[in-house]
Design a protein around this motif. Structure first.
Motif, PDB file in Angstrom:
ATOM      1  N   ALA A 167      33.553 -50.848  12.331  1.00  9.66           N
ATOM      2  CA  ALA A 167      32.358 -51.236  12.759  1.00  9.66           C
ATOM      3  C   ALA A 167      31.935 -52.500  12.233  1.00  9.66           C
ATOM      4  CB  ALA A 167      31.242 -50.273  12.346  1.00  9.66           C
ATOM      5  N   ASN A 178      32.601 -47.363   7.119  1.00  3.15           N
ATOM      6  CA  ASN A 178      31.807 -47.955   8.004  1.00  3.15           C
ATOM      7  C   ASN A 178      31.275 -48.982   7.024  1.00  3.15           C
ATOM      8  OD1 ASN A 178      29.771 -49.222   9.078  1.00  3.15           O
ATOM      9  ND2 ASN A 178      29.703 -47.816  10.894  1.00  3.15           N
ATOM     10  N   GLY A 228      32.292 -43.935  10.215  1.00  2.18           N
ATOM     11  CA  GLY A 228      31.161 -43.708   9.373  1.00  2.18           C
ATOM     12  C   GLY A 228      31.400 -42.349   8.490  1.00  2.18           C
TER      13      GLY A 228
END
Length: 347
Positions: A80, A41, A17
């Motif tokens: 993710a 992400n 992220g």
């Protein structure tokens, strides 16, 4: 499978992220090139931005490696949200456009995080940053996963979870519904607000300003306030209780996936999980109790794990020697470019 065993170089990518990291690695575990780009992400950054970040990091790593592009295959992307619904084609197309031609595999970042800490194929992993999630790893695969349900439905003990409680505690304190706390001054300072005795419509002006500022943030943006709780814990009762509750929540998430009959370490990743372990003993007690006497390894990201997974997908055995070489050669390149994975045992 025999054809893939002869692969000499693979591309490993950890799409996080905050940043996306990539490494070109040979069959011995030697890191030949490293690249870093923006957040990748797809949940927090959007899928188009994630694809762009993956491509940018890959381009830099390949250029630094000075390897012929056609000699690099396969590519393993740890990301993710990886699963059956993940769109793999756009990522593969961007990498092909860079001159990289070969298989592209996408794996869960949680699995890569575990393999960043150990060459073993079984154990447990707990990751807590903005969100929180834990998993049992068996034979190199995700066997059982707990939490990771997002800010609305879960992520207990995460940065968001802590930051939300910091914000609520400060608003309650300013409103007279909760005890005074050192978090008030810390949070107002973080948002460049002043605490004054002025009142408007019967309420403290500082509280009204704070509410306005908080509602302008995305919900997950509250995670930026988690460090305030760790800064004040051990001195401020309200902050200490928030961090203790977070440690207890993370312990519950880990216990939901643990099988004490399964041999293997517990890998801890994410800034919040590491901070919870480093908190004063009384505050960290719930999480340390859950860890028990197991070997605990802390990591900062999943790049080494992505390389481990990529090599194994190519039919290359990753033993302790190869894993150690990955640690030793990824490190210097990462330090030259910015923050990255470090591993250390925790007693």
């Amino acid at each position: 499978m025999g054809e893939r065993v002869r692969v000499q170089r693979i591309l490993a990518i950890d799409a996080g992220g905050t940043s996306t990291r990539a490494a070109v690695v040979d069959a011995s575990g030697l890191c030949l090139g490293y690249g870093i780009a923006g957040g990748g992400n797809p949940v927090s950054d959007g899928y188009d931005q994630a694809v762009t970040a993956v491509a940018d990091a890959a381009e830099k790593a390949v250029a630094e490696s000075r390897a012929a592009r056609h000699t690099i295959s396969p590519t393993l992307v740890a990301m993710a949200g990886a699963g059956p619904r993940m769109q793999q084609t756009p990522i593969a197309e961007r990498l092909v456009a860079l001159g990289l031609d070969g298989d592209v595999d996408i794996e869960a970042d949680l699995l890569a995080m575990f393999h960043s800490g150990t060459h073993q194929s079984s154990g447990s992993v707990l990751v807590a940053g903005t969100g929180s999630v834990a998993a049992r790893i068996t034979a190199g695969r995700l066997d059982l996963v707990s939490d990771g349900a997002g800010w609305l439905l879960g992520d207990t003990g995460s940065g968001y979870w802590i930051g939300h409680r910091v914000a609520r505690a400060v608003v309650a304190s300013l409103d007279g519904r909760g005890p005074g706390t050192a978090l008030t001054a810390l949070l107002l300072s973080e948002l460049h607000l002043e605490e004054t005795p002025e009142r408007m419509h019967g309420r403290p002006r500082a509280m009204l300003d704070l509410i306005d500022a908080l509602y302008k943030l995305r919900p997950v943006g509250l995670s930026r306030f988690a460090p305030l709780a760790f800064k004040a814990c051990g001195q401020d009762p309200v902050a200490s209780q928030i961090v203790t509750d977070a440690a207890s929540a993370l312990a519950g998430t880990l216990n939901a996936v643990r099988d004490h009959r399964l041999q293997g370490p517990v890998v801890i990743g994410g800034s919040v999980a590491r901070a919870a372990l480093a908190a004063p003993p009384a505050v960290a007690a719930p999480l340390r109790a859950a860890l028990g006497s197991e070997e605990v390894i802390q990591v900062e990201d999943g790049l080494i794990g992505a390389a481990v997974l990529g090599l194994r997908r190519a039919g290359i055995q990753v033993d302790q020697e190869v894993f150690r070489r990955l640690q030793q050669t990824v490190g210097p390149l990462r330090e030259a470019a910015g923050p990255g994975t470090k591993t250390q045992p925790t007693t």
